[in-house]
Structure formats: C-alpha cells, structure tokens
Design a protein around this motif. Structure first.
Motif, mmCIF file in Angstrom:
data_model
loop_
_atom_site.group_PDB
_atom_site.id
_atom_site.type_symbol
_atom_site.label_atom_id
_atom_site.label_comp_id
_atom_site.label_asym_id
_atom_site.label_seq_id
_atom_site.Cartn_x
_atom_site.Cartn_y
_atom_site.Cartn_z
ATOM 1 N N THR A 198 59.855 117.063 60.756
ATOM 2 C CA THR A 198 60.995 117.721 61.399
ATOM 3 C C THR A 198 60.881 119.228 61.264
ATOM 4 O O THR A 198 61.030 119.965 62.241
ATOM 5 C CB THR A 198 62.316 117.224 60.789
ATOM 6 N N GLN A 254 60.073 121.889 64.447
ATOM 7 C CA GLN A 254 60.980 122.976 64.806
ATOM 8 C C GLN A 254 60.294 124.338 64.713
ATOM 9 O O GLN A 254 60.444 125.177 65.611
ATOM 10 C CB GLN A 254 62.223 122.945 63.922
ATOM 11 N N ARG A 292 65.111 121.408 72.629
ATOM 12 C CA ARG A 292 66.233 120.460 72.492
ATOM 13 C C ARG A 292 65.830 119.253 71.657
ATOM 14 O O ARG A 292 66.566 118.812 70.776
ATOM 15 C CB ARG A 292 66.716 119.982 73.871
ATOM 16 N N GLU A 293 64.649 118.711 71.924
ATOM 17 C CA GLU A 293 64.196 117.535 71.190
ATOM 18 C C GLU A 293 63.951 117.843 69.709
ATOM 19 O O GLU A 293 64.237 117.021 68.845
ATOM 20 C CB GLU A 293 62.937 116.973 71.833
ATOM 21 N N ILE A 344 65.515 120.022 67.908
ATOM 22 C CA ILE A 344 66.804 120.219 67.245
ATOM 23 C C ILE A 344 67.500 118.882 67.020
ATOM 24 O O ILE A 344 68.152 118.661 66.001
ATOM 25 C CB ILE A 344 67.697 121.174 68.073
ATOM 26 N N VAL A 345 67.351 117.944 67.944
ATOM 27 C CA VAL A 345 68.022 116.650 67.845
ATOM 28 C C VAL A 345 67.241 115.664 66.976
ATOM 29 O O VAL A 345 67.815 114.739 66.404
ATOM 30 C CB VAL A 345 68.251 116.072 69.267
ATOM 31 N N LEU A 396 68.490 113.971 63.778
ATOM 32 C CA LEU A 396 69.674 113.119 63.879
ATOM 33 C C LEU A 396 69.374 111.683 64.252
ATOM 34 O O LEU A 396 70.222 110.810 64.112
ATOM 35 C CB LEU A 396 70.641 113.708 64.924
ATOM 36 N N TYR A 397 68.210 111.419 64.791
ATOM 37 C CA TYR A 397 67.887 110.059 65.206
ATOM 38 C C TYR A 397 66.476 109.709 64.771
ATOM 39 O O TYR A 397 65.839 110.466 64.076
ATOM 40 C CB TYR A 397 68.047 109.882 66.719
ATOM 41 N N ASN A 444 69.241 109.742 59.965
ATOM 42 C CA ASN A 444 69.294 111.202 59.968
ATOM 43 C C ASN A 444 68.516 111.781 58.800
ATOM 44 O O ASN A 444 68.198 111.100 57.830
ATOM 45 C CB ASN A 444 70.736 111.701 60.025
#
Length: 114
Positions: free
Chosen positions: A28, A32, A58-59, A61-62, A65-66, A70
């Motif tokens: 992650t 980023q 966008r991907e 950052i999200v 969460l998934y 999380n």
C-alpha cells in the motif's frame, strides 16, 4: 515480500496472517509513493484522463480500504502475531509454521467478549 507471503501460504494454510498483513502495509505504501512520484514527474497533466494517472491515484488511495480487509486491521493482526512470545522473525525466513490464535487477532484490542 509478495512472493514470500504467497510461498508461505502455500506451505501453511493458516499461518501467514502476520506476513500477509505486513505485505499489505508495504505494498500500500509503495503503491501510493510510486503513483505520487509519477504524478510529480508528469506535473499538472497527471490529472488529465488521457494519461491514466488519475485512475491510478484514486485506486492507490482506496486500496487500503478494501482487498483483504482495511489496512488498520491488517496491521493490528501483524502486530498481534509479532508480539506473541513464541514469535521470532526466523519463523518466516525459514518458512516454519506458526499457528494463529484468537489472542493474536489484534495487539491492544480486547478479545475477551464475556
């Protein structure tokens, strides 16, 4: 680290909880940073849909969460395993099995529901 986590899970069906949590945290953060660095190189045009970086941004950052829970949950699971008295990093290095127990579900989280 992705390869090590996948290899460990192939060897031990229910033993890669800490390693998979560490892997998600690392990937992650790396994803980023890589996307933001690419956007810095491209500059203001990075937000133009023709380049595809806005979608990658966008991907990235999200992503925490998934996909397997999380990020905070994965980190708590990794911390719970690493703080167990029987854990040593050599277990993962040598691909030795290390069982996951309910008490390792999260460091600093009250797992007693009574």
């Amino acid at each position: 680290m992705c390869w090590k986590a996948a290899h460990y899970m192939d060897l031990h069906d229910d033993g890669g909880h800490a390693l998979s949590g560490m892997n998600k945290s690392l990937c992650t953060d790396l994803m980023q940073r890589a996307v933001v660095d690419c956007m810095r190189v491209v500059g203001v045009n990075a937000l133009d849909r023709r380049f595809g970086l806005e979608k990658s941004y966008r991907e990235s950052i999200v992503f925490p969460l998934y996909d397997a829970g999380n990020l905070a949950m994965q980190q708590r699971r990794a911390w719970g395993v690493m703080t167990d008295p029987g854990f040593t990093p050599d277990l993962f290095v040598d691909s030795e099995p290390f069982g996951f127990r309910k008490s390792m579900e999260g460091f600093g989280v009250d797992t007693d529901m009574s």
